[in-house]
Design an enzyme around this catalytic site. Structure first.
Site, short mmCIF file in Angstrom:
data_model
loop_
_atom_site.label_atom_id
_atom_site.label_comp_id
_atom_site.label_asym_id
_atom_site.label_seq_id
_atom_site.Cartn_x
_atom_site.Cartn_y
_atom_site.Cartn_z
N SER A 157 -11.59 30.81 -6.57
CA SER A 157 -10.52 29.80 -6.38
C SER A 157 -10.90 28.57 -7.19
O SER A 157 -12.08 28.35 -7.48
CB SER A 157 -10.43 29.42 -4.90
OG SER A 157 -9.70 28.24 -4.73
N TYR A 170 -13.61 27.07 3.52
CA TYR A 170 -13.06 27.81 2.37
C TYR A 170 -13.75 27.36 1.07
O TYR A 170 -14.21 28.19 0.27
CB TYR A 170 -11.55 27.58 2.30
CG TYR A 170 -10.81 28.39 1.25
CD1 TYR A 170 -10.42 29.70 1.51
CD2 TYR A 170 -10.51 27.84 0.01
CE1 TYR A 170 -9.73 30.44 0.55
CE2 TYR A 170 -9.83 28.58 -0.96
CZ TYR A 170 -9.44 29.87 -0.68
OH TYR A 170 -8.75 30.60 -1.64
#
Ligand code: NAD
Length: 272
Positions: A157, A170
């Site tokens: 990401s 995350y």
């Protein structure tokens, strides 16, 4: 999705979490390159079968196989690889895509929310990469299908680089994934294993539906994207297919950002 010269013909790819979202687009793109594709799912068998059906009914694609398995469980991951090898003979490409997002402010985050995200997004990537490397080393080179012993693509990401308030579990999982990917490259490049990441920006899937499904959410989001459009799963599928192929043979130990420029500090575009 068009046939792209069968650049993955006679290769077998496992795509984790590929019943929906980015994973399903990657599975289809690899299939379109001529590969056999394992469509892994955790819960949604019907969706996984739809993806497999699409691949099996596309004349340019290889064969699809649907396999259940939770990437955070070692037994499930071992089973996923064993069944793939029993069916197709080997594994050439792993795309470790499965991921979750469970958001809390740090001081309100239950330990379970921290652990779950790390278990799936980081430990799951480790478990899958480990089994892939074991199989690559066991099988040996297949010069007729690829110049590499095997390819691992982690789906990371932009948050392996951009800190993310309210999403620290995350961001920590994706930051950890960067060094896992680079360490695998350093350890196994001499064995001709290629290990890279794709780091998506905002891609329209279930994971961020809350943001893109409202007008205000979308307006706020587009402020963060210099290219001024949200990404779609196909944007990632196309890059994954190329990165799995010999066309990208000399790329190893790199994160490819597919983010419409999100990592280019758009907040500074009008002098900060
Ligand atoms: P999604 O929620 O649509 O898909 C995630 C998939 O992972 C689902 O199919 C889910 O069933 C599967 N999954 C979750 N836990 C699993 C487990 N334990 N074992 C096996 N499968 C499991 O979301 P997505 O956007 O398609 O996300 C795919 C990947 O892309 C994730 O790693 C995510 O972090 C990453 N990513 C997404 C975006 C985005 O904007 N959509 C941005 C950056 C990175």
């Amino acid at each position: 999705m068009k046939n792209n010269n069968k650049r993955l013909e006679n290769q077998t790819c496992i795509v984790t979490g590929s019943s929906a979202g980015i994973g399903s687009a990657i599975a289809k793109a690899l299939g379109c390159g001529g590969a056999n594709v394992v469509v892994n799912y955790r819960k949604s068998k019907a969706e996984a079968e739809e993806v497999a059906h699409w691949i099996d009914n596309n004349a340019d694609c290889g064969e699809a196989l649907v396999l259940k398995g939770d990437v955070s469980k070692e037994e499930d991951v071992k089973n996923l690889f064993k069944k793939t090898i029993d069916h197709f003979g080997t594994v050439d490409v792993l795309v470790a895509n499965a991921g979750v997002q469970i958001d809390h402010k740090l001081h309100e985050m239950p330990l379970e929310a921290w652990k779950k995200v790390i278990d799936v997004n980081l430990t799951g990537q480790f478990l899958c990469a480990k089994e892939a490397i074991i199989e690559f080393l066991r099988r040996g080179m297949r010069p007729d299908v690829s110049k590499s012993l095997g390819k691992i693509i982690h789906i990371s990401s932009v948050h392996e680089e951009i800190p993310w308030a309210g999403h620290s579990n995350y961001a920590a999982s994706k930051g950890g994934l960067l060094l896992l990917m680079e360490s695998i490259c350093q350890e196994y490049a001499s064995s001709k294993i290629r290990c890279n990441s794709i780091a998506p920006g905002a891609i329209k899937t279930e994971i961020n539906k809350e943001v893109w499904s409202s007008k205000e959410g979308m307006e706020q989001l587009l402020k963060l994207i210099p290219y001024k459009r949200i990404g779609v799963p196909d944007d990632i599928g196309k890059v994954a297919s190329w990165l799995a192929s010999d066309e990208s043979e000399y790329i190893n130990g790199t994160s490819i950002f597919v983010d419409g420029g999100m990592t280019c500090y758009p907040g500074f575009s009008s002098n900060g």
